[in-house]
Motif scaffolding. Structure first.
Motif, short mmCIF file in Angstrom:
data_model
loop_
_atom_site.label_atom_id
_atom_site.label_comp_id
_atom_site.label_asym_id
_atom_site.label_seq_id
_atom_site.Cartn_x
_atom_site.Cartn_y
_atom_site.Cartn_z
N ALA A 1 -96.14 9.84 28.68
CA ALA A 1 -97.55 10.92 29.31
C ALA A 1 -98.52 11.91 28.70
N ALA A 2 -97.59 11.67 27.57
CA ALA A 2 -98.00 12.80 25.40
C ALA A 2 -99.10 11.42 24.97
N GLU A 3 -99.02 10.59 26.00
CA GLU A 3 -100.06 9.28 25.04
C GLU A 3 -99.44 9.07 23.33
N SER A 4 -98.29 9.42 23.67
CA SER A 4 -97.84 9.20 22.38
C SER A 4 -97.77 7.83 21.76
N ASN A 5 -97.51 6.93 20.89
CA ASN A 5 -97.08 5.59 20.90
C ASN A 5 -95.72 5.47 20.12
N THR A 6 -95.23 4.56 20.64
CA THR A 6 -93.78 3.97 19.41
C THR A 6 -93.91 3.01 18.84
N ALA A 7 -94.61 2.51 17.76
CA ALA A 7 -94.94 1.78 17.07
C ALA A 7 -93.68 0.36 16.64
N ASP A 8 -93.84 0.50 15.39
CA ASP A 8 -92.77 -0.24 14.93
C ASP A 8 -91.83 0.81 13.89
N ILE A 9 -90.43 1.33 14.82
CA ILE A 9 -90.24 2.06 13.89
C ILE A 9 -89.16 1.60 12.74
N GLY A 10 -89.00 2.69 11.99
CA GLY A 10 -88.61 2.95 10.41
C GLY A 10 -86.64 3.28 11.00
N TYR A 11 -85.75 3.30 10.14
CA TYR A 11 -84.86 3.59 10.02
C TYR A 11 -83.29 3.86 8.79
N ASN A 12 -83.44 5.15 8.90
CA ASN A 12 -82.86 6.13 7.52
C ASN A 12 -81.29 5.81 8.27
N ALA A 13 -80.60 4.72 8.11
CA ALA A 13 -78.78 4.65 8.58
C ALA A 13 -77.76 5.43 8.04
N ALA A 14 -78.33 6.20 6.60
CA ALA A 14 -77.42 7.03 6.32
C ALA A 14 -77.32 8.51 6.82
N ASP A 15 -78.56 8.90 6.80
CA ASP A 15 -78.44 9.65 7.45
C ASP A 15 -79.04 10.15 9.01
N GLN A 16 -79.36 8.27 9.88
CA GLN A 16 -79.17 7.57 11.43
C GLN A 16 -80.56 9.27 11.86
N VAL A 17 -81.59 8.68 10.94
CA VAL A 17 -82.90 9.31 11.54
C VAL A 17 -84.12 7.62 11.54
N ILE A 18 -84.65 8.18 12.96
CA ILE A 18 -85.18 6.88 13.36
C ILE A 18 -87.54 7.92 12.78
N TYR A 19 -87.50 6.53 12.03
CA TYR A 19 -89.13 7.54 12.09
C TYR A 19 -89.68 5.90 12.88
N VAL A 20 -90.71 7.06 13.54
CA VAL A 20 -91.47 6.88 14.64
C VAL A 20 -92.84 7.27 14.33
N PHE B 1 -88.14 2.88 5.79
CA PHE B 1 -87.05 3.39 4.91
C PHE B 1 -86.81 2.44 4.09
N ASP B 2 -87.08 2.69 2.75
CA ASP B 2 -85.83 2.16 1.37
C ASP B 2 -85.17 3.03 0.88
N ALA B 3 -84.07 2.46 1.64
CA ALA B 3 -82.50 2.65 1.53
C ALA B 3 -82.50 3.34 -0.04
N ALA B 4 -82.93 2.56 -1.36
CA ALA B 4 -82.61 1.89 -2.21
C ALA B 4 -83.11 3.45 -2.93
N THR B 5 -84.13 3.76 -3.09
CA THR B 5 -85.16 4.62 -3.49
C THR B 5 -84.84 6.04 -2.60
N GLY B 6 -85.50 5.83 -1.03
CA GLY B 6 -85.32 7.02 -0.62
C GLY B 6 -87.00 6.84 0.15
N THR B 7 -87.61 6.20 -0.84
CA THR B 7 -89.05 5.83 -0.21
C THR B 7 -89.78 5.80 1.34
N ILE B 8 -90.08 6.69 1.58
CA ILE B 8 -90.55 6.15 3.15
C ILE B 8 -91.77 5.52 3.05
N TYR B 9 -92.41 4.12 3.13
CA TYR B 9 -93.84 3.84 3.36
C TYR B 9 -94.57 3.62 4.81
#
Length: 294
Positions: free
Chosen positions: A260-279, A62-70
């Protein structure tokens, strides 16, 4: 685990009886009731998931400067030089903004931004992408590299890890160097606002000291993938198998378990302003967003 501390105190009751000839005096009685210090348990609440078009997505930034999520998509063999890898852009609502923002990579993983460039590890190279033009600007070949993984930036410098060789590398002024070795299965890396380096390897969550030595802060969260610095000694660490932890030097809390759902949690991103974690869910081919409450 984060524990709730109970503090109890009781002021003894006393009464004195004065001489028979004098007046009786009873001392004031004070009750100090049990004081409960309630420590909140950190939680994650699912907000949304993207469509399943982000093939083998390994990292989110997450790019805090632009709000872009790569999003970095391997789309093939994690060590295969097949040209299938790509970088996508998604919206804060989970929409796919640009599926093929950058194509022609091999197995892109960790990402970081410095000086208007997006830096992406790609097996044995660090790829420099000009964000304004959406073009690959340069590729830095790293001698002896085998499995370049996570990335972070600080003060114009790019820090990145090699999980197979146990090394931490630095790109500074166009020159790649090795700043740390002997870190078994090193993956996640994060640099704080004061330049302190933190990482995740087989020994747990560690901190680099000014003299180059390291201190283990948490030995429970081992083999971690993504690392987020929250501040005040608090961190979020993901483990690829399907776990996300709230971690400190005092303890840790497992906030998400998707094994159990066989859903991985790899290299997470974080939006500190909104406190949102991107998995990034890897084989599930989608990114899931969670609201962090702590």
């Amino acid at each position: 685990m984060i524990k709730t501390t109970l503090k109890f105190s009781l002021l003894a009751l006393s009464a004195g009886i004065l001489a028979a000839c004098g007046p009786q005096k009873t001392e004031e009685v004070t009750d100090d009731l049990a004081i409960v210090e309630d420590v909140k348990t950190p939680t994650l609440t699912l907000l949304w998931e993207t469509p399943e078009t982000l093939i083998t997505n390994e990292s989110v930034l997450f790019d805090a400067a632009t709000g872009t999520i790569y999003v970095a998509n391997i789309d093939g063999d994690p060590v295969g030089k097949d040209g299938k890898g790509s970088i996508s852009i998604i919206g804060k609502d989970g929409s796919i903004v640009n599926q093929n923002w950058i194509t022609g990579l091999n197995a892109p993983k960790g990402m970081g931004i410095a000086n208007g460039m997006l830096y992406v590890t790609d097996i044995d190279e660090l790829v420099e992408i000009d964000i304004a033009t959406a073009k690959i600007n340069k590729k830095y070949k790293v001698d002896g590299a085998q499995f370049l993984n996570d990335t972070d930036t600080y003060d114009g410098k790019v820090y990145f890890t090699d999980m197979n060789t146990g090394k931490v590398h630095l790109l500074d002024g166009g020159v790649v160097s090795t700043i740390s070795e002997g870190n078994e299965s090193i993956n996640g890396i994060a640099v704080s606002s004061d330049g302190t380096i933190y990482g995740l390897d087989a020994s747990g969550m560690k901190q680099w000291n000014a003299d180059g030595t390291t201190t283990i802060l948490n030995s429970t969260v081992t083999g971690g993938d993504g690392l987020v610095i929250l501040g005040d000694g608090n961190f979020i660490a993901s483990r690829w198998q399907g776990e996300i932890w709230f971690a400190t030097a005092e303890g840790e809390t497992l906030m998400l378990d998707t094994k159990a759902a066989e859903s991985n949690t790899a290299d997470i991103g974080y939006n500190a302003a909104d406190q949102v974690i991107y998995v990034p869910t890897f084989f599930k081919n989608k990114v899931a967003a969670y609201k962090l409450d702590y």
